[in-house]
Structure formats: C-alpha cells, structure tokens
Design a protein around this motif. Structure first.
Motif, PDB file in Angstrom:
ATOM      1  N   GLY A 145       1.486  -6.087  -7.445  1.00 56.14           N
ATOM      2  CA  GLY A 145       2.049  -6.830  -6.125  1.00 56.14           C
ATOM      3  C   GLY A 145       1.609  -8.150  -6.579  1.00 56.14           C
ATOM      4  O   GLY A 145       2.562  -9.133  -6.227  1.00 56.14           O
ATOM      5  N   GLN A 148       3.573  -9.870  -9.321  1.00 57.85           N
ATOM      6  CA  GLN A 148       4.881 -10.150  -9.135  1.00 57.85           C
ATOM      7  C   GLN A 148       5.059 -11.445  -8.201  1.00 57.85           C
ATOM      8  O   GLN A 148       6.014 -12.254  -8.474  1.00 57.85           O
ATOM      9  CB  GLN A 148       5.624  -8.990  -8.084  1.00 57.85           C
ATOM     10  CG  GLN A 148       7.198  -9.213  -7.935  1.00 57.85           C
ATOM     11  CD  GLN A 148       7.905  -9.413  -9.254  1.00 57.85           C
ATOM     12  OE1 GLN A 148       7.896 -10.406 -10.004  1.00 57.85           O
ATOM     13  NE2 GLN A 148       8.699  -8.375  -9.634  1.00 57.85           N
ATOM     14  N   ARG A 149       4.010 -11.698  -7.343  1.00 61.53           N
ATOM     15  CA  ARG A 149       3.970 -12.936  -6.407  1.00 61.53           C
ATOM     16  C   ARG A 149       3.535 -14.198  -7.320  1.00 61.53           C
ATOM     17  O   ARG A 149       3.978 -15.041  -7.159  1.00 61.53           O
ATOM     18  CB  ARG A 149       2.788 -12.579  -5.381  1.00 61.53           C
ATOM     19  CG  ARG A 149       3.393 -11.955  -4.378  1.00 61.53           C
ATOM     20  CD  ARG A 149       2.337 -11.160  -3.580  1.00 61.53           C
ATOM     21  NE  ARG A 149       1.281 -11.925  -2.969  1.00 61.53           N
ATOM     22  CZ  ARG A 149       0.057 -11.404  -2.517  1.00 61.53           C
ATOM     23  NH1 ARG A 149      -0.123 -10.043  -2.700  1.00 61.53           N
ATOM     24  NH2 ARG A 149      -0.918 -12.058  -2.021  1.00 61.53           N
ATOM     25  N   THR A 169      10.946  -5.256  -6.599  1.00 61.39           N
ATOM     26  CA  THR A 169      10.199  -4.238  -6.097  1.00 61.39           C
ATOM     27  C   THR A 169       9.989  -2.763  -6.850  1.00 61.39           C
ATOM     28  O   THR A 169       9.554  -1.996  -6.331  1.00 61.39           O
ATOM     29  CB  THR A 169      10.421  -4.130  -4.679  1.00 61.39           C
ATOM     30  OG1 THR A 169      11.705  -3.470  -4.436  1.00 61.39           O
ATOM     31  CG2 THR A 169      10.362  -5.273  -3.768  1.00 61.39           C
ATOM     32  N   LEU A 172       6.961  -1.244  -7.511  1.00 57.52           N
ATOM     33  CA  LEU A 172       5.937  -1.525  -6.933  1.00 57.52           C
ATOM     34  C   LEU A 172       5.786  -0.309  -5.708  1.00 57.52           C
ATOM     35  O   LEU A 172       7.031   0.125  -5.328  1.00 57.52           O
ATOM     36  CB  LEU A 172       6.010  -2.780  -6.124  1.00 57.52           C
ATOM     37  CG  LEU A 172       6.036  -4.091  -6.893  1.00 57.52           C
ATOM     38  CD1 LEU A 172       6.194  -5.206  -6.031  1.00 57.52           C
ATOM     39  CD2 LEU A 172       4.658  -4.150  -7.708  1.00 57.52           C
ATOM     40  N   THR A 176       3.785  -2.643  -0.995  1.00 58.99           N
ATOM     41  CA  THR A 176       3.647  -3.658  -1.738  1.00 58.99           C
ATOM     42  C   THR A 176       4.749  -4.324  -2.135  1.00 58.99           C
ATOM     43  O   THR A 176       5.002  -5.772  -2.052  1.00 58.99           O
ATOM     44  CB  THR A 176       2.977  -3.401  -3.093  1.00 58.99           C
ATOM     45  OG1 THR A 176       1.899  -2.589  -3.101  1.00 58.99           O
ATOM     46  CG2 THR A 176       2.398  -4.725  -4.052  1.00 58.99           C
ATOM     47  N   GLY A 177       5.793  -3.585  -1.948  1.00 59.22           N
ATOM     48  CA  GLY A 177       7.166  -4.029  -2.079  1.00 59.22           C
ATOM     49  C   GLY A 177       7.487  -4.735  -0.851  1.00 59.22           C
ATOM     50  O   GLY A 177       8.270  -5.852  -0.969  1.00 59.22           O
ATOM     51  N   GLN A 179       5.617  -6.504   1.051  1.00 56.38           N
ATOM     52  CA  GLN A 179       4.896  -7.755   0.881  1.00 56.38           C
ATOM     53  C   GLN A 179       5.921  -8.701   0.053  1.00 56.38           C
ATOM     54  O   GLN A 179       5.938  -9.788   0.512  1.00 56.38           O
ATOM     55  CB  GLN A 179       3.544  -7.625   0.306  1.00 56.38           C
ATOM     56  CG  GLN A 179       2.564  -7.942   1.223  1.00 56.38           C
ATOM     57  CD  GLN A 179       1.140  -7.403   0.448  1.00 56.38           C
ATOM     58  OE1 GLN A 179       1.268  -7.194  -0.859  1.00 56.38           O
ATOM     59  NE2 GLN A 179       0.069  -7.932   1.093  1.00 56.38           N
ATOM     60  N   VAL A 180       6.202  -8.371  -0.880  1.00 53.32           N
ATOM     61  CA  VAL A 180       6.957  -9.171  -1.751  1.00 53.32           C
ATOM     62  C   VAL A 180       8.211  -9.707  -0.997  1.00 53.32           C
ATOM     63  O   VAL A 180       8.610 -10.929  -1.159  1.00 53.32           O
ATOM     64  CB  VAL A 180       7.385  -8.431  -2.967  1.00 53.32           C
ATOM     65  CG1 VAL A 180       8.411  -9.253  -3.922  1.00 53.32           C
ATOM     66  CG2 VAL A 180       5.800  -8.331  -4.194  1.00 53.32           C
TER      67      VAL A 180
END
Ligand SMILES: Nc1ncnc2c1ncn2[C@@H]1O[C@H](COP(=O)(O)OP(=O)(O)O)[C@@H](O)[C@H]1O
Ligand SMILES: [Mg+2]
Length: 222
Positions: A145, A148-149, A169, A172, A176-177, A179-180
C-alpha cells in the motif's frame, strides 16, 4: 472534464475477424471528482482507460478532454497532453527498486522537466499521500500500500489535471485498497485533480462520485 460520445473500439483478431471491445460508450467524468469504472475482467475497462488517456484511438466516437476532441489531435499534441496534463498509476507499482521513495518521485519530476523547486514539490507530494516519514525508505522496505502511495505521489508530481489509475488496488488487501482510494478522494477535494480509476472490488464503489458499470464493452448504468 472528460467526456466520450458513442465510443466504439474494434480490435482485429486472428483469422481476419474482429472483436468489439467497446460499443457505443458515452460517459462523463466531471472535474475534481472520482469516477470509477467497474466491471469483470475482460469487460473493457483498460481499453476505455487507454482511449480516455490518449494512449489509444477509438475506432469510432468522440473523446473530449477539457473541451478538446483528442481523437482529432495529431500525435504530437496527444503526446504533449499525456506528458503535461495526465498522470498514470498502474496495478503493479513499478517503482525503481534502487531508489528511495523521495528519489522515485524526484526522478519522475526531472523527466517531466518542470521548473521550480523540485525538493519542495517532491516533499509536498509525499506529504499528500501521507508518506513524509517514509521519504528515505527503499521500495522493498515499504508495504504494498505504501509503495502504491509513492506511485501516486510520482503520478501527481508534475501537477496533472487528470489521474488515470487502472486497477490500482488489485494487488492490495481490502483495507489497504480503501486507503489508496481515500487518497484519490483527497486529491479530488484538496487539489482539484480529476481521478478516473477501474476496479472489480465492490467494496470501493461508495467512494466514487460516479460509478459506471461495464459489461462486455457496454455501459449498463449511468
Ligand atoms: N489488442 C487487442 N486485440 C484484441 N483483443 C483485445 C485487445 N485488447 C483487449 N482485447 C479484448 O477486449 C476485451 C476487453 O479487454 P480489457 O479492456 O483489457 O478488459 P478489462 O480491463 O476490463 O479486463 C477482452 O476480451 C480482451 O481480450
Ligand atoms: Mg484491465
């Protein structure tokens, strides 16, 4: 901000036949909002994203980017549009493994040949994705995650108007997905960036301002 009218995409396939991947797709992705394209694998999401983001041409139909029909632009103008006005985030993160989070974002900014203070902009972008404290970490020292950020920070560094994220996502877990996608929401609200993402995760739908459902190349809602 982005609008399609009657977009059709036909791919030639073996044996001289053809396959219609998109059929009469008309959608509207408003400025500074999060638009989600959902659909099963093979429904045409990536094909549509590639057309919206000037990477591929439709067989038929119109694509308006900020009022300009990008189908009628020459390749030079399309390349300029991609370079300056668009940011891309992909399913597999693809950070440069021997560079820190900071260096990954800084490198992208250098490639974009932007003017101004790079250090300040890189720090600002990492702050926007909540990774200021991870600035000097290598990709392998971060979770999926977090990586990816960093990829999102990299995609926004050159101040694009629109971000395209194709299944960001997919690799993830659900939390976590989420959050993205929340970061995408913040970019819409705080930075006035327009975000278009694809997913097949039903748990993320309510975060979209708009959700278009694709089935076999056809929009079945909206
Ligand atoms: N270059 C291509 N040539 C032929 N068929 C393609 C090509 N690209 C995609 N397709 C087909 O179009 C359909 C939609 O693909 P795609 O847009 O990648 O779906 P999704 O991203 O929703 O999984 C699939 O059936 C795929 O096999
Ligand atoms: Mg796809």
């Amino acid at each position: 901000m982005l609008r399609t009218e009657g977009v059709v995409k036909v791919f030639p396939i073996s044996g001289g036949r053809s396959f219609t991947a998109l059929d009469n797709v008309s959608i509207h992705c408003p400025e500074a909002q999060l638009t989600i394209l959902r659909g099963r694998s093979g429904s045409g999401k990536t094909t549509l994203m590639n057309i919206l983001s000037a990477l591929d041409m439709p067989t038929k139909g119109k694509v308006y980017f900020n009022g300009r029909d990008i189908v009628r632009m020459d390749e030079h103008s399309r390349a300029k549009l991609r370079r300056h006005e668009i940011g891309y985030v992909f399913q597999s993160v693809a950070l440069i493994p021997m560079m820190t989070a900071y260096e990954n974002v800084e490198y992208a900014l250098r490639l974009a040949r932007t003017k101004g203070d790079r250090r300040e902009r890189v720090t600002e972008c990492l702050r926007m994705v909540g990774l200021e404290k991870r600035m000097n970490h290598m990709p392998q020292e971060m979770s999926g995650g977090e990586q990816q950020r960093v990829a999102i920070a990299r995609a926004i560094a050159h101040k694009p108007k629109v971000i395209f994220a194709d299944e960001p996502t997919a690799e993830l877990d659900t939390g976590t997905g989420l959050q993205v996608v929340k970061i995408f929401r913040e970019l819409c609200e705080n930075e006035k960036i327009t975000v278009i993402m694809t997913t097949h995760d039903n748990g993320l739908m309510e975060l979209g301002d708009r959700v278009y459902q694709l089935e076999d190349g056809v929009i079945v809602n909206g």
